[in-house]
Enzyme design. Structure first.
Site, mmCIF file in Angstrom:
data_model
loop_
_atom_site.group_PDB
_atom_site.id
_atom_site.type_symbol
_atom_site.label_atom_id
_atom_site.label_comp_id
_atom_site.label_asym_id
_atom_site.label_seq_id
_atom_site.Cartn_x
_atom_site.Cartn_y
_atom_site.Cartn_z
ATOM 1 N N ILE A 51 11.940 12.236 7.876
ATOM 2 C CA ILE A 51 13.179 11.688 7.743
ATOM 3 C C ILE A 51 13.760 11.840 6.201
ATOM 4 O O ILE A 51 12.892 11.312 5.444
ATOM 5 C CB ILE A 51 13.792 10.198 8.322
ATOM 6 C CG1 ILE A 51 15.334 10.109 8.258
ATOM 7 C CG2 ILE A 51 12.793 9.065 7.672
ATOM 8 C CD1 ILE A 51 15.824 8.948 8.864
ATOM 9 N N GLU A 64 17.105 10.515 -2.639
ATOM 10 C CA GLU A 64 17.295 11.696 -3.437
ATOM 11 C C GLU A 64 16.907 11.360 -4.902
ATOM 12 O O GLU A 64 16.712 10.152 -5.100
ATOM 13 C CB GLU A 64 18.920 11.813 -3.215
ATOM 14 C CG GLU A 64 19.342 12.236 -2.085
ATOM 15 C CD GLU A 64 20.878 12.633 -2.117
ATOM 16 O OE1 GLU A 64 21.234 12.924 -0.838
ATOM 17 O OE2 GLU A 64 21.519 12.557 -2.985
ATOM 18 N N PRO A 65 16.874 12.119 -5.707
ATOM 19 C CA PRO A 65 16.595 11.964 -7.215
ATOM 20 C C PRO A 65 17.531 10.792 -7.781
ATOM 21 O O PRO A 65 17.166 10.070 -8.769
ATOM 22 C CB PRO A 65 16.681 13.286 -7.824
ATOM 23 C CG PRO A 65 16.522 14.371 -6.771
ATOM 24 C CD PRO A 65 17.036 13.804 -5.547
ATOM 25 N N ILE A 89 9.653 12.565 0.181
ATOM 26 C CA ILE A 89 9.867 12.607 1.428
ATOM 27 C C ILE A 89 8.403 12.487 1.987
ATOM 28 O O ILE A 89 7.829 13.822 1.935
ATOM 29 C CB ILE A 89 10.745 13.671 1.988
ATOM 30 C CG1 ILE A 89 12.176 13.815 1.429
ATOM 31 C CG2 ILE A 89 10.766 13.698 3.512
ATOM 32 C CD1 ILE A 89 12.737 12.351 1.487
ATOM 33 N N PRO A 138 15.580 -1.875 10.337
ATOM 34 C CA PRO A 138 14.823 -2.991 10.805
ATOM 35 C C PRO A 138 13.546 -2.788 11.168
ATOM 36 O O PRO A 138 12.617 -3.516 11.092
ATOM 37 C CB PRO A 138 15.989 -3.794 11.737
ATOM 38 C CG PRO A 138 17.338 -3.473 11.348
ATOM 39 C CD PRO A 138 17.436 -1.965 10.925
ATOM 40 N N GLU A 163 11.912 -0.040 10.658
ATOM 41 C CA GLU A 163 11.106 0.497 9.635
ATOM 42 C C GLU A 163 10.514 -0.379 8.961
ATOM 43 O O GLU A 163 9.254 -0.469 8.412
ATOM 44 C CB GLU A 163 11.842 1.555 8.918
ATOM 45 C CG GLU A 163 11.265 2.104 7.654
ATOM 46 C CD GLU A 163 11.892 3.243 7.032
ATOM 47 O OE1 GLU A 163 11.190 3.596 5.900
ATOM 48 O OE2 GLU A 163 13.184 3.542 7.353
ATOM 49 N N GLN A 178 -10.404 -8.515 -7.694
ATOM 50 C CA GLN A 178 -11.074 -9.174 -8.903
ATOM 51 C C GLN A 178 -12.176 -9.974 -8.192
ATOM 52 O O GLN A 178 -13.234 -9.962 -9.252
ATOM 53 C CB GLN A 178 -10.022 -10.361 -8.950
ATOM 54 C CG GLN A 178 -10.402 -11.201 -10.302
ATOM 55 C CD GLN A 178 -10.130 -10.594 -11.456
ATOM 56 O OE1 GLN A 178 -9.229 -9.615 -11.617
ATOM 57 N NE2 GLN A 178 -10.903 -11.107 -12.613
ATOM 58 N N HIS A 223 -14.421 -8.554 -6.380
ATOM 59 C CA HIS A 223 -15.380 -7.426 -6.619
ATOM 60 C C HIS A 223 -16.156 -7.157 -7.938
ATOM 61 O O HIS A 223 -16.911 -6.609 -7.956
ATOM 62 C CB HIS A 223 -14.847 -6.168 -5.838
ATOM 63 C CG HIS A 223 -14.766 -6.254 -4.514
ATOM 64 N ND1 HIS A 223 -13.778 -6.669 -3.510
ATOM 65 C CD2 HIS A 223 -15.530 -5.190 -3.539
ATOM 66 C CE1 HIS A 223 -14.278 -6.537 -2.349
ATOM 67 N NE2 HIS A 223 -15.156 -5.584 -2.280
#
Length: 386
Positions: free
Chosen positions: A130, A134-135, A164, A249, A251, A345, A347
């Protein structure tokens, strides 16, 4: 290790358990570490894997059987999302294909459109994307400049999109465009572009990202791309913005679900690591600071899981509202970032080394607070209801 997290009653189904096992076995067999390394090197999952997944029943799981699907429901979609996330099958955007794009066609398309596109999405012959951002327009969808103006018995699309997902591989793209730029939100429509059947469509570069190396994320260009009127989703102009608001919603909930899985996975990895790693003659886990940090993180992850489970239940029965999904997305992704950062942290220096899974999880987690609408936008949506 396996941590204890609340399991919702709606997932207590033997058929779902069997499906969960089948999806896991497919990913173990078809997406071994060497193959995923190749995906990261190439910057995308190869087309053959999508068809393999389709043949194995991982695509279109909630698409009705009348359209070639498997007749499942949102819970079956969640099984696929869960296994992909837990197995670390990075780049295979079945969640986008199954849970985001397919419902646009299934819920808003005409009967002819559903018959035309859904069966091929189920087999993996069509990979979906989808195109919203856009820029010059990300979270502000009303600011899009891509147009789809009437031209004969169809529409001519002009504009560009960016960020995308599935951009390099997708051959069915739902494009958000203005069919009447003078009407603002009421002039927005969704048009479906089958890339193999049009002229003037171009893919830009596969964008070089901080993380998610195997996920192709691209710029797309539409230069006088003509599509027939039958490709206007729902075949009624000006419904695009309302279609988007109806589906966003889901998504945002999907992003929250993935964030919770990442939290749980990061915690399990870190508990195991701190019990094995020694410092000053004792396991790192035995230090009070480590125990307190892990206890705090586990508590927050439990809270997140409980809330997200409630949201899933609402989504299943059709009562999930936009504000609640925005809260879920905001809370879960912020908490994911906090937990993954603290797990790294714990680790120590090894957390900064790419061969350790926590390093990749750290890089991949950063995008969660941006896509699907940035968390600042989530706060605005929530504040409007106060």
């Amino acid at each position: 290790m396996t941590l204890e997290f609340p399991q919702p009653a709606y997932m207590a189904d033997e058929e779902l358990t069997m499906f969960h096992d089948a999806v896991g076995k497919f990913l173990d067999q078809h997406a071994p570490a060497e193959r995923m390394d190749k995906w990261r090197e190439d910057g995308q999952v190869e087309r053959a894997f999508w068809r393999e997944a389709g043949a194995a029943g991982l695509l279109g799981v909630s698409v009705p059987e009348a359209y070639g699907g498997h007749g499942g429901d949102f819970r079956h979609d969640l099984v696929v999302v869960d296994q992909i996330s837990r197995k670390g099958t990075e780049g295979f955007a079945a969640s986008l294909h199954n849970v985001i794009v397919a419902p646009y066609i299934q819920l808003h398309g005409t009967e002819e459109q559903k018959q035309r596109w859904l069966p091929r999405m189920v087999t993996g012959d069509l990979v979906a994307a989808i195109a919203m951002s856009e820029p010059g327009a990300g979270s502000d969808l009303q600011a899009i400049r891509t147009t789809a103006l009437k031209d004969g018995n169809g529409y001519r699309i002009n504009g560009s999109k960016t960020f995308i997902s599935n951009g390099q591989i997708a051959d069915l793209i739902v494009v958000v465009a203005k069919t009447d730029p003078s009407k603002g939100a009421r002039g927005v429509s969704l048009l479906v572009v089958e890339t193999d059947e049009v002229e003037g469509f171009r893919r830009g570069q596969n964008l070089d990202k901080i993380g998610n190396e195997a996920q192709d994320t691209s710029e797309l260009f539409f230069d006088d791309v003509w599509v027939p009127a039958q490709n206007l989703l729902g075949e009624e102009e000006g419904k695009g913005f309302f279609q988007l608001m109806a589906e966003l919603p889901r998504e945002r909930l999907l992003i929250a679900i993935t964030s919770v899985i990442v939290m749980e996975k990061a915690l399990a990895l870190t508990i195991d690591y701190t019990k094995q790693r020694k410092a000053f003659g004792q396991p790192v886990f035995d230090f009070q600071n480590t125990q307190f940090k892990l206890a705090e993180m586990y508590s927050k992850a439990r809270i997140a899981r409980t809330f997200v489970n409630d949201c899933i239940e609402k989504a299943i029965d059709g009562t999930l509202d936009g504000t609640t999904s925005a809260i879920a997305k905001l809370w879960a992704t912020d908490t994911e970032w906090e937990i993954v950062d603290q797990c790294l942290q714990l680790h120590g220096g090894y957390g900064y080394i790419n061969e350790y899974p926590i390093a990749r999880m750290f890089r991949n987690s950063r995008i969660s607070r941006i896509y699907g609408g940035s968390n600042e936008i989530m706060k605005m949506l929530i504040a409007r209801t106060l």
